[in-house]
Design a protein around this motif. Structure first.
Motif, short mmCIF file in Angstrom:
data_model
loop_
_atom_site.label_atom_id
_atom_site.label_comp_id
_atom_site.label_asym_id
_atom_site.label_seq_id
_atom_site.Cartn_x
_atom_site.Cartn_y
_atom_site.Cartn_z
N PHE A 1 -10.13 -21.60 -14.05
CA PHE A 1 -11.48 -21.92 -13.64
C PHE A 1 -11.41 -22.70 -12.33
O PHE A 1 -10.40 -23.34 -12.03
N PRO A 2 -12.48 -22.69 -11.54
CA PRO A 2 -12.46 -23.40 -10.26
C PRO A 2 -12.15 -24.88 -10.45
O PRO A 2 -12.71 -25.55 -11.32
N CYS B 1 -14.21 -29.52 -12.74
CA CYS B 1 -14.04 -28.12 -13.12
C CYS B 1 -15.40 -27.63 -13.60
O CYS B 1 -16.00 -28.23 -14.49
N VAL B 2 -15.87 -26.55 -13.02
CA VAL B 2 -17.19 -26.02 -13.36
C VAL B 2 -17.01 -24.69 -14.11
O VAL B 2 -16.32 -23.80 -13.62
N VAL C 1 -8.44 -30.58 -22.32
CA VAL C 1 -9.10 -31.39 -21.29
C VAL C 1 -8.36 -32.71 -21.09
O VAL C 1 -8.59 -33.41 -20.10
N ALA C 2 -7.48 -33.05 -22.02
CA ALA C 2 -6.58 -34.19 -21.87
C ALA C 2 -5.32 -33.88 -22.66
O ALA C 2 -5.37 -33.22 -23.71
N GLY C 3 -4.19 -34.31 -22.17
CA GLY C 3 -2.93 -34.10 -22.87
C GLY C 3 -2.45 -32.67 -22.79
O GLY C 3 -2.85 -31.90 -21.92
N GLN D 1 -2.19 -27.53 -20.45
CA GLN D 1 -2.06 -28.90 -19.97
C GLN D 1 -2.82 -29.12 -18.66
O GLN D 1 -2.80 -30.20 -18.12
N ASN D 2 -3.49 -28.09 -18.18
CA ASN D 2 -4.31 -28.19 -16.98
C ASN D 2 -5.77 -28.02 -17.39
O ASN D 2 -6.14 -26.96 -17.90
#
Length: 136
Positions: free
Chosen positions: A9-10, A21-22, A63-65, A84-85
């Protein structure tokens, strides 16, 4: 049959200011979102998931970790994905067995194509294997 795949995603921003991130749901996802949920504080030793869906499609995000997702197709082919991203999601189609393991502090966001319905879940691995063995 569609296999699980990663979607980028962007990612807007820069290191000095941070990122956003949208996800424009009607453009970026392969289905119309009917349900959104997230998991957090999952112990590292606990394996979530352990099921497949008859109809539900999902996109999973860390979204985390870091979240390690193992998928299995009806024919037995397995893949391991490391989320992880925050700008990358994993598309999980119906009929795919999947499990997730989390690092401490990991937060998972999920977009799903259906409202929650317990009858859409196959939670018994042997039933999963028997149900779709003809799709191998």
């Amino acid at each position: 049959m569609v296999k699980p795949y990663l979607i980028d995603f962007p990612k807007l921003g820069k290191d000095s200011t941070g990122y956003i991130c949208v996800v424009e749901l009607h453009k970026a996802l392969p289905f119309e979102v009917q349900r959104t949920f997230w998991t957090y504080d999952t112990p590292e030793s606990f394996v979530r998931g352990n099921h497949a869906h008859y109809n539900t499609e999902q996109v999973l995000f860390a979204v985390a970790g870091r979240i390690t997702v193992t998928t299995e197709m009806p024919g037995g082919a397995t893949e391991i994905f490391h989320l992880q991203n925050p700008h990358q999601g994993l598309y999980v189609p119906p009929h795919v067995w999947h499990t997730m393991q989390y690092t401490p502090g990991a937060v998972q966001l999920v977009y799903a194509s259906t409202h929650y319905d317990e009858t859409d879940y196959i939670r018994d691995y042997e039933v999963f294997r028997a149900k779709w063995k003809h799709e191998a």
